[in-house]
Enzyme design. Structure first.
Site, PDB file in Angstrom:
ATOM      1  N   SER A   1      -7.711  -3.940   4.879  1.00  0.00           N
ATOM      2  CA  SER A   1      -8.299  -4.130   6.200  1.00  0.00           C
ATOM      3  C   SER A   1      -9.724  -3.753   6.168  1.00  0.00           C
ATOM      4  CB  SER A   1      -7.571  -2.972   7.148  1.00  0.00           C
ATOM      5  OG  SER A   1      -6.333  -2.936   7.271  1.00  0.00           O
TER       6      SER A   1
HETATM    7  N1  SAH Z   1      -3.039  -0.470   4.101  1.00  0.00           N
HETATM    8  C1  SAH Z   1      -3.269  -1.645   3.443  1.00  0.00           C
HETATM    9  C2  SAH Z   1      -3.375  -2.990   4.283  1.00  0.00           C
HETATM   10  C3  SAH Z   1      -2.449  -4.123   3.534  1.00  0.00           C
HETATM   11  S1  SAH Z   1      -2.157  -5.225   4.446  1.00  0.00           S
HETATM   12  C4  SAH Z   1      -4.671  -1.348   2.604  1.00  0.00           C
HETATM   13  O1  SAH Z   1      -5.489  -0.908   2.938  1.00  0.00           O
HETATM   14  O2  SAH Z   1      -4.860  -2.425   1.801  1.00  0.00           O
HETATM   15  C5  SAH Z   1      -0.595  -4.992   5.151  1.00  0.00           C
HETATM   16  C6  SAH Z   1       0.615  -4.673   4.024  1.00  0.00           C
HETATM   17  O3  SAH Z   1       1.802  -4.373   4.642  1.00  0.00           O
HETATM   18  C7  SAH Z   1       0.767  -5.601   2.890  1.00  0.00           C
HETATM   19  O4  SAH Z   1       0.754  -5.170   1.823  1.00  0.00           O
HETATM   20  C8  SAH Z   1       2.288  -6.161   3.218  1.00  0.00           C
HETATM   21  O5  SAH Z   1       3.053  -6.555   1.948  1.00  0.00           O
HETATM   22  C9  SAH Z   1       2.945  -4.887   3.956  1.00  0.00           C
HETATM   23  N2  SAH Z   1       4.006  -5.154   4.632  1.00  0.00           N
HETATM   24  C10 SAH Z   1       4.458  -5.861   5.558  1.00  0.00           C
HETATM   25  N3  SAH Z   1       5.395  -6.017   6.190  1.00  0.00           N
HETATM   26  C11 SAH Z   1       5.959  -4.790   5.630  1.00  0.00           C
HETATM   27  C12 SAH Z   1       7.191  -3.906   5.851  1.00  0.00           C
HETATM   28  N4  SAH Z   1       8.218  -4.238   6.809  1.00  0.00           N
HETATM   29  N5  SAH Z   1       7.338  -2.842   5.098  1.00  0.00           N
HETATM   30  C13 SAH Z   1       6.548  -2.522   4.262  1.00  0.00           C
HETATM   31  N6  SAH Z   1       5.327  -3.163   4.046  1.00  0.00           N
HETATM   32  C14 SAH Z   1       5.124  -4.274   4.724  1.00  0.00           C
END
Ligand code: SAH
Length: 213
Positions: free
Chosen positions: A64
């Site tokens: 993000s």
């Molecule tokens: N907080 C992260 C943001 C990554 S993008 C950072 O700072 O890098 C969002 C993330 O959510 C992805 O890694 C994706 O695989 C995960 N995600 C999406 N749906 C999900 C779910 N149902 N349960 C757990 N993780 C999930």
């Protein structure tokens, strides 16, 4: 990878930019100033790590924007020692910011490649959370509930009931809600049965999806 004076200087500037954009929580600003974001990015993005931008982290996912990380963290309104659940570990950067703020952090990731990477990098940086869970964030993590804060870092179609149920009274669930673009939504648990809802603008997140088996 190293954390040089140059990186530190860029982080100070980033923290100033975030303050100008409306981040007022001193603990959040300090964590943004101190956690090396470039450790969580592919080396080809290292130079740009302290711009307020999102970058690919593999598996069709993105880290993000720093402003989004700071805002979501600030909206939870947590104090040191509080327990927090993060949905979407991804690169582990948001997790590291929360651990740096001395919170008890539980984080769930649905994709094994990202889960494994985060499992390796966070302890190496001495920013290991209480636990990273390989699982489905729609279900939350009842074993450690209730949480003073829950942060969802993927765009949810609506607010998962399981997450509401795992929120402590007085706790806040910060979740981007919507398809395509999302409205940053904060649900505060007032008592056993009632929640207050407020919104904080439009964002574009990768979608929250069911767990990949
Ligand atoms: N907080 C992260 C943001 C990554 S993008 C950072 O700072 O890098 C969002 C993330 O959510 C992805 O890694 C994706 O695989 C995960 N995600 C999406 N749906 C999900 C779910 N149902 N349960 C757990 N993780 C999930």
């Amino acid at each position: 990878m190293h954390d040089t004076h140059k990186h530190q200087g860029k982080r100070r500037l980033l923290a100033q930019t975030l303050a100008e954009k409306g981040i007022v929580d001193k603990r959040v600003l300090l964590a943004m100033e101190q956690v090396p974001r470039h450790f969580f990015l592919d080396s080809s993005f290292e130079e740009h790590a302290y711009q307020d931008k999102a970058f690919p982290i593999g598996c069709d996912q993105t880290i993000s924007h720093p402003y989004t990380v700071a805002l979501q963290t600030q909206l939870m309104g947590l104090s040191p020692g509080d327990k927090v659940l993060e949905i979407g570990t991804g690169s582990g950067y948001q997790t590291a910011v929360l651990v740096h703020m001395k919170l008890q952090v539980y984080s769930i990731e649905r994709q094994s490649i990202l889960f494994k990477k985060a499992q390796l990098i966070l302890p190496k940086m001495r920013l290991a959370p209480k636990k990273i869970i390989f699982g489905d964030g729609f279900l939350g993590y009842p074993d450690a509930a209730p949480y003073q804060g829950i942060i969802v870092t993927a765009g949810a179609p609506d607010v998962p009931k399981a997450l509401m149920a795992q929120l402590a009274i007085g706790g806040k669930l910060v979740i981007p809600v919507g398809k395509g673009t999302q409205e940053m939504t904060v649900l505060t648990r007032v008592d056993e049965k009632s929640f207050e809802r407020e919104t904080h603008g439009q964002f574009a997140f990768v979608p929250m999806l069911a767990q990949k088996k």
